[in-house]
Write a protein that holds these residues in place. Structure first.
Motif, mmCIF file in Angstrom:
data_model
loop_
_atom_site.group_PDB
_atom_site.id
_atom_site.type_symbol
_atom_site.label_atom_id
_atom_site.label_comp_id
_atom_site.label_asym_id
_atom_site.label_seq_id
_atom_site.Cartn_x
_atom_site.Cartn_y
_atom_site.Cartn_z
ATOM 1 N N MET A 1 -36.272 49.853 64.356
ATOM 2 C CA MET A 1 -37.564 49.549 64.391
ATOM 3 C C MET A 1 -38.007 48.586 63.243
ATOM 4 O O MET A 1 -38.623 47.654 63.229
ATOM 5 C CB MET A 1 -38.490 50.680 64.255
ATOM 6 C CG MET A 1 -38.362 51.538 65.456
ATOM 7 S SD MET A 1 -39.394 50.780 66.803
ATOM 8 C CE MET A 1 -40.963 50.662 66.241
ATOM 9 N N SER A 2 -37.086 48.776 62.017
ATOM 10 C CA SER A 2 -37.238 47.833 60.893
ATOM 11 C C SER A 2 -36.058 47.669 60.333
ATOM 12 O O SER A 2 -34.888 48.105 60.692
ATOM 13 C CB SER A 2 -38.025 48.114 60.027
ATOM 14 O OG SER A 2 -37.639 49.578 59.534
ATOM 15 N N LYS A 3 -35.692 46.557 59.460
ATOM 16 C CA LYS A 3 -34.477 46.229 58.413
ATOM 17 C C LYS A 3 -35.019 46.722 57.059
ATOM 18 O O LYS A 3 -35.883 47.078 56.664
ATOM 19 C CB LYS A 3 -34.186 44.904 58.675
ATOM 20 C CG LYS A 3 -34.165 44.342 59.921
ATOM 21 C CD LYS A 3 -33.847 42.702 59.997
ATOM 22 C CE LYS A 3 -33.547 42.460 61.557
ATOM 23 N NZ LYS A 3 -33.530 40.801 61.439
ATOM 24 N N VAL A 4 -33.475 46.800 56.390
ATOM 25 C CA VAL A 4 -33.694 47.169 55.055
ATOM 26 C C VAL A 4 -34.438 46.261 54.249
ATOM 27 O O VAL A 4 -35.241 46.796 53.385
ATOM 28 C CB VAL A 4 -32.210 47.154 54.433
ATOM 29 C CG1 VAL A 4 -32.223 47.540 52.889
ATOM 30 C CG2 VAL A 4 -31.462 48.200 55.326
ATOM 31 N N GLU A 5 -34.409 44.726 54.566
ATOM 32 C CA GLU A 5 -35.400 43.923 53.847
ATOM 33 C C GLU A 5 -36.895 44.136 54.008
ATOM 34 O O GLU A 5 -37.450 43.749 52.987
ATOM 35 C CB GLU A 5 -34.785 42.484 54.112
ATOM 36 C CG GLU A 5 -33.419 42.102 53.938
ATOM 37 C CD GLU A 5 -32.454 42.598 54.744
ATOM 38 O OE1 GLU A 5 -32.806 43.222 56.023
ATOM 39 O OE2 GLU A 5 -31.256 42.725 54.528
ATOM 40 N N ASP A 6 -37.132 44.809 55.005
ATOM 41 C CA ASP A 6 -38.551 44.866 55.166
ATOM 42 C C ASP A 6 -39.081 46.024 54.256
ATOM 43 O O ASP A 6 -40.399 46.075 53.882
ATOM 44 C CB ASP A 6 -38.727 45.483 56.719
ATOM 45 C CG ASP A 6 -38.541 44.607 57.716
ATOM 46 O OD1 ASP A 6 -38.619 43.339 57.431
ATOM 47 O OD2 ASP A 6 -38.100 44.982 58.869
ATOM 48 N N TRP A 7 -38.252 46.874 54.039
ATOM 49 C CA TRP A 7 -38.782 48.075 52.929
ATOM 50 C C TRP A 7 -38.488 47.644 51.528
ATOM 51 O O TRP A 7 -39.159 48.047 50.463
ATOM 52 C CB TRP A 7 -38.149 49.406 53.390
ATOM 53 C CG TRP A 7 -38.628 49.895 54.527
ATOM 54 C CD1 TRP A 7 -37.950 49.826 55.869
ATOM 55 C CD2 TRP A 7 -39.710 50.420 54.927
ATOM 56 N NE1 TRP A 7 -38.495 50.402 56.901
ATOM 57 C CE2 TRP A 7 -39.841 50.731 56.253
ATOM 58 C CE3 TRP A 7 -40.965 50.827 54.240
ATOM 59 C CZ2 TRP A 7 -40.855 51.414 57.012
ATOM 60 C CZ3 TRP A 7 -41.973 51.465 54.776
ATOM 61 C CH2 TRP A 7 -41.827 51.633 56.161
ATOM 62 N N PHE A 8 -37.174 47.218 51.395
ATOM 63 C CA PHE A 8 -36.592 46.850 49.892
ATOM 64 C C PHE A 8 -36.323 45.128 49.902
ATOM 65 O O PHE A 8 -35.320 44.955 50.221
ATOM 66 C CB PHE A 8 -35.719 47.761 49.624
ATOM 67 C CG PHE A 8 -35.608 48.826 50.038
ATOM 68 C CD1 PHE A 8 -36.197 49.807 48.986
ATOM 69 C CD2 PHE A 8 -35.241 49.361 51.200
ATOM 70 C CE1 PHE A 8 -36.504 51.101 49.182
ATOM 71 C CE2 PHE A 8 -35.276 50.935 51.323
ATOM 72 C CZ PHE A 8 -36.184 51.841 50.562
ATOM 73 N N PRO A 9 -37.319 44.530 49.749
ATOM 74 C CA PRO A 9 -37.486 42.975 49.602
ATOM 75 C C PRO A 9 -36.243 42.370 48.695
ATOM 76 O O PRO A 9 -35.723 43.140 47.605
ATOM 77 C CB PRO A 9 -38.716 42.482 49.015
ATOM 78 C CG PRO A 9 -39.527 43.715 49.299
ATOM 79 C CD PRO A 9 -38.629 44.858 49.153
ATOM 80 N N LYS A 10 -35.719 41.269 49.187
ATOM 81 C CA LYS A 10 -34.245 40.904 48.329
ATOM 82 C C LYS A 10 -34.789 40.426 46.887
ATOM 83 O O LYS A 10 -34.018 40.329 45.959
ATOM 84 C CB LYS A 10 -33.780 39.584 49.277
ATOM 85 C CG LYS A 10 -33.233 40.124 50.344
ATOM 86 C CD LYS A 10 -32.533 38.949 51.188
ATOM 87 C CE LYS A 10 -32.012 39.208 52.380
ATOM 88 N NZ LYS A 10 -31.446 37.982 53.439
ATOM 89 N N GLU A 11 -36.174 40.089 46.762
ATOM 90 C CA GLU A 11 -36.556 39.685 45.349
ATOM 91 C C GLU A 11 -36.478 40.776 44.418
ATOM 92 O O GLU A 11 -36.140 40.772 43.159
ATOM 93 C CB GLU A 11 -38.102 39.305 45.425
ATOM 94 C CG GLU A 11 -38.208 37.780 46.136
ATOM 95 C CD GLU A 11 -38.016 37.943 47.431
ATOM 96 O OE1 GLU A 11 -38.189 39.085 48.188
ATOM 97 O OE2 GLU A 11 -37.972 37.071 48.286
#
Length: 301
Positions: A250-260
């Motif tokens: 349903m989501s990706k790691v970047e959706d919860w933990f932004p790369k910034e």
């Protein structure tokens, strides 16, 4: 009666019979499906659901920890968090509510895509939710689209995309207060019937994030805004929802933990390491040069 010679000379002579046979088969299939539907409606009218018993069955099902752990999903959208009952909870509610017909049907395949339908029909009240959607035979892998040719991969792609529509159809038929009570019972199950201390469960969850998704404890704490030592049962439930969302796609790691945030964390660790190296060099320069010290200076690595 036509002879064989006339049939070969005029191929269209026997064509009406084939068309009639095809039409007869179609009519027979439609009639059989209609009779099955009538039978389902008749049985639903003969044995109507007891709303109170159905509600109790749903709440009893939600007391199972295995279901409660997969009962909710959540994903970020527009700077806010969206949560809701998962397809597993929706199916459990539908099974215990009774007298429902629901599922996913693939209507046709054409030009690298499938047309499918998700539906849920209450046979007692004649309330029906239906969604027709198109599924492309492709998946996104490593920044590019990969075309699917294996029938099994296509089936799994249609089933995965159809699960979200099926959940929406089921929740559109089941009364909203029943769904809310089921969600509350699942949350209570996780908070009260969890095995082991909360601290150990959170530590196990953080280890799973690191091993499966390379998400460190610092990244989780940066998202929540406070240390893991301050996590409560509700934070543990939210971590479970995030894990379920990542597991179901349903989501990706970047959706919860932004790369910034990851870059900022990495740069911060690098600066700390440089400061530690500078302190170590200062200690080495300050050591006496004539005699060898009995104790080696401690290096802060």
């Amino acid at each position: 009666m036509y002879g064989l010679t006339e049939q070969f000379n005029n191929p269209q002579v026997g064509q009406p019979s084939f068309q009639n046979n095809g039409g007869a088969l179609a009519m027979a299939s439609a009639s059989r499906e209609m009779e099955e539907v009538k039978g389902q409606i008749f049985m639903a009218k003969q044995f109507p659901r007891n709303v109170f018993q159905a509600e109790q069955r749903i709440l009893d099902t939600c007391k199972r920890p295995a279901l409660a752990q997969t009962a909710m999903y959540s994903y970020p959208k527009g700077g806010t968090k969206v949560t809701g009952p998962s397809i597993r909870l929706a199916e459990a509610i539908a099974q215990n509510w009774g007298n429902l017909s629901y599922g996913i049907q693939e209507l046709e395949q054409r030009n690298g895509e499938s047309v499918a339908k998700a539906f849920c029909w209450d046979l007692e009240t004649n309330v029906r939710q239906e969604k027709v959607f198109t599924v492309k035979h492709s998946i996104k892998a490593k920044g590019s689209l990969k075309q699917l040719t294996d029938p099994r991969d296509i089936y799994e792609k249609v089933a995965n995309d159809g699960a979200r529509r099926l959940r929406s159809c089921i929740l559109g038929v089941i009364p909203g207060d029943i769904v809310d009570k089921a969600i509350a019972q699942c949350t209570e199950t996780l908070a009260g019937n969890s095995k082991g201390p909360l601290k150990d469960r959170i530590a196990h969850m953080l280890k799973g994030f690191k091993d499966l998704y390379r998400v460190t404890q610092e990244m989780v704490e940066m998202k929540f805004g406070y240390n893991a030592d301050s996590f409560s049962e509700y934070d543990y439930v939210e971590l479970l929802n995030i894990a379920n969302s990542l597991k179901d796609g349903m989501s990706k790691v970047e959706d919860w933990f932004p790369k910034e945030d990851i870059k900022q964390q990495s740069s911060g660790l690098a600066n700390d390491f440089k400061e530690q190296e500078q302190k170590a060099e200062v200690k080495l320069d300050a050591a006496p040069t004539g005699n060898v010290p009995t104790e080696q200076p401690e290096l802060l690595l």
